[in-house]
Scaffold this motif. Structure first.
Motif, PDB file in Angstrom:
ATOM      1  N   TRP A   1       0.779  -1.079   0.152  1.00  0.00           N
ATOM      2  CA  TRP A   1      -0.110   0.092  -0.014  1.00  0.00           C
ATOM      3  C   TRP A   1       0.796   1.241   0.066  1.00  0.00           C
ATOM      4  CZ3 TRP A   1      -3.183  -2.185   4.723  1.00  0.00           C
ATOM      5  CH2 TRP A   1      -4.089  -3.096   4.029  1.00  0.00           C
ATOM      6  N   ALA A   2       2.004   1.350   0.580  1.00  0.00           N
ATOM      7  CA  ALA A   2       2.935   2.520   0.701  1.00  0.00           C
ATOM      8  C   ALA A   2       3.300   2.727  -0.702  1.00  0.00           C
ATOM      9  CB  ALA A   2       4.315   2.105   1.450  1.00  0.00           C
ATOM     10  N   HIS A   3       3.368   1.964  -1.769  1.00  0.00           N
ATOM     11  CA  HIS A   3       3.800   2.415  -3.151  1.00  0.00           C
ATOM     12  C   HIS A   3       2.671   3.023  -3.839  1.00  0.00           C
ATOM     13  CE1 HIS A   3       7.393   0.106  -3.420  1.00  0.00           C
ATOM     14  NE2 HIS A   3       6.874  -0.774  -2.653  1.00  0.00           N
ATOM     15  N   ARG A   4       1.473   3.064  -3.204  1.00  0.00           N
ATOM     16  CA  ARG A   4       0.292   3.932  -3.863  1.00  0.00           C
ATOM     17  C   ARG A   4       0.260   5.556  -3.203  1.00  0.00           C
ATOM     18  NH1 ARG A   4      -1.057   1.643  -8.081  1.00  0.00           N
ATOM     19  NH2 ARG A   4      -3.049   2.525  -7.860  1.00  0.00           N
ATOM     20  N   PRO A   5      -0.502   6.270  -4.016  1.00  0.00           N
ATOM     21  CA  PRO A   5      -0.633   7.581  -3.428  1.00  0.00           C
ATOM     22  C   PRO A   5      -1.261   7.780  -2.092  1.00  0.00           C
ATOM     23  CG  PRO A   5      -1.354   7.480  -5.795  1.00  0.00           C
ATOM     24  CD  PRO A   5      -1.037   5.946  -5.328  1.00  0.00           C
ATOM     25  N   SER A   6      -0.638   8.630  -1.398  1.00  0.00           N
ATOM     26  CA  SER A   6      -1.376   8.761   0.056  1.00  0.00           C
ATOM     27  C   SER A   6      -2.649   9.378  -0.085  1.00  0.00           C
ATOM     28  CB  SER A   6      -0.154   9.541   0.706  1.00  0.00           C
ATOM     29  OG  SER A   6      -0.702   9.449   2.003  1.00  0.00           O
ATOM     30  N   ARG A   7      -3.468   8.873   0.848  1.00  0.00           N
ATOM     31  CA  ARG A   7      -4.775   9.295   0.979  1.00  0.00           C
ATOM     32  C   ARG A   7      -5.242   9.507   2.620  1.00  0.00           C
ATOM     33  NH1 ARG A   7      -3.891  10.039  -3.402  1.00  0.00           N
ATOM     34  NH2 ARG A   7      -5.391   9.500  -5.286  1.00  0.00           N
TER      35      ARG A   7
END
Length: 241
Positions: A171-177
């Motif tokens: 999940w850390a590779h995805r854009p932060s939300r």
């Protein structure tokens, strides 16, 4: 605000009755065994929850036997260092004192946070469980519940911990939300209700599978909850997606 059940009366009390007032958390142990280790874990959770709420905390360890072994096992379990509680006196003018004790153990004056017995191998003992896995296995039960930690419980906790660490790294590779307000509220409601760690874990399981949540929000949620849980859920950051 964190509310904790006082074992003397069975009634909930404010863990930090004075806003920003110092709270002393004192862990009372009786040698090196799984129940004393659980006492340390509960004290650690109290410290973490209070600090997350902005309360300054003074954490102490009181016990006369096998302190070195217990400190080492506690550190392996992710318990942050506690100062020596012998001859601590009244300390620094704390507004509240929370005594974390095993059921049927010490009965000091002040609010007592009772911890039920646990059967199993402590970290560092022959055949002892992996510390982080044992921590999660203990967190799945309310501290008032008598617990036997056997191979099946440890295997389940180990599988969950491995999966969550892999997922958090991905999940850390995805854009932060941002963490959704409702999720943040659910987490705080759980841990401020007598340190309901099973409730916190239930929120994480729901977040893991919610199809409407972005992966970046899942990551932020798990990282935030881990400030209380102390499971090192971000340990695999930097691994390939």
């Amino acid at each position: 605000m964190l509310r904790i059940t006082d074992a003397r009366t069975g009634q909930p009390v404010d863990a930090a009755p004075a806003r920003r007032g110092l709270t002393r958390v004192e862990a009372h142990t009786q040698g090196f065994d799984p129940t004393s280790l659980r006492v340390l874990l509960v004290a650690d959770l109290l410290v973490r929850a209070l600090e997350l709420g902005g309360t300054p905390v003074w954490a102490l360890l009181t016990g006369e036997r096998q302190r070195a072994e217990l400190r080492a096992a506690g550190a392996a379990l992710g318990v942050r260092p506690l100062e020596d509680g012998r001859d601590a006196g009244t300390g620094l003018g704390e507004a509240q004192v929370l005594h974390v004790v095993r059921e049927g153990g010490a009965a000091p004056d002040g609010v007592r946070v009772a911890v039920a017995p646990v059967r199993g191998q402590a970290p560092g003992s022959p055949g002892g469980a992996d510390p982080s896995v044992l921590r999660l296995a203990l967190l799945t039960h309310p501290r008032s519940t008598h617990v036997g930690i056997g191979p099946a419980a440890l295997a389940d906790a180990g599988d969950t911990l491995d999966r969550w660490r892999r997922e958090v790294a991905a999940w850390a590779h995805r854009p932060s939300r941002p963490i959704p307000d409702t999720v943040r509220a659910d987490l705080r409601t759980a841990w401020e209700d007598d340190l309901d760690t099973p409730g916190v874990l239930s929120v994480l399981r729901a977040v893991e599978t919610d199809p409407d949540l972005a992966d970046g929000a899942r990551f932020e949620t798990y990282a935030y909850a881990d400030r209380l849980l102390g499971l090192d859920l971000t340990r695999e950051l930097g691994s390939p997606a």
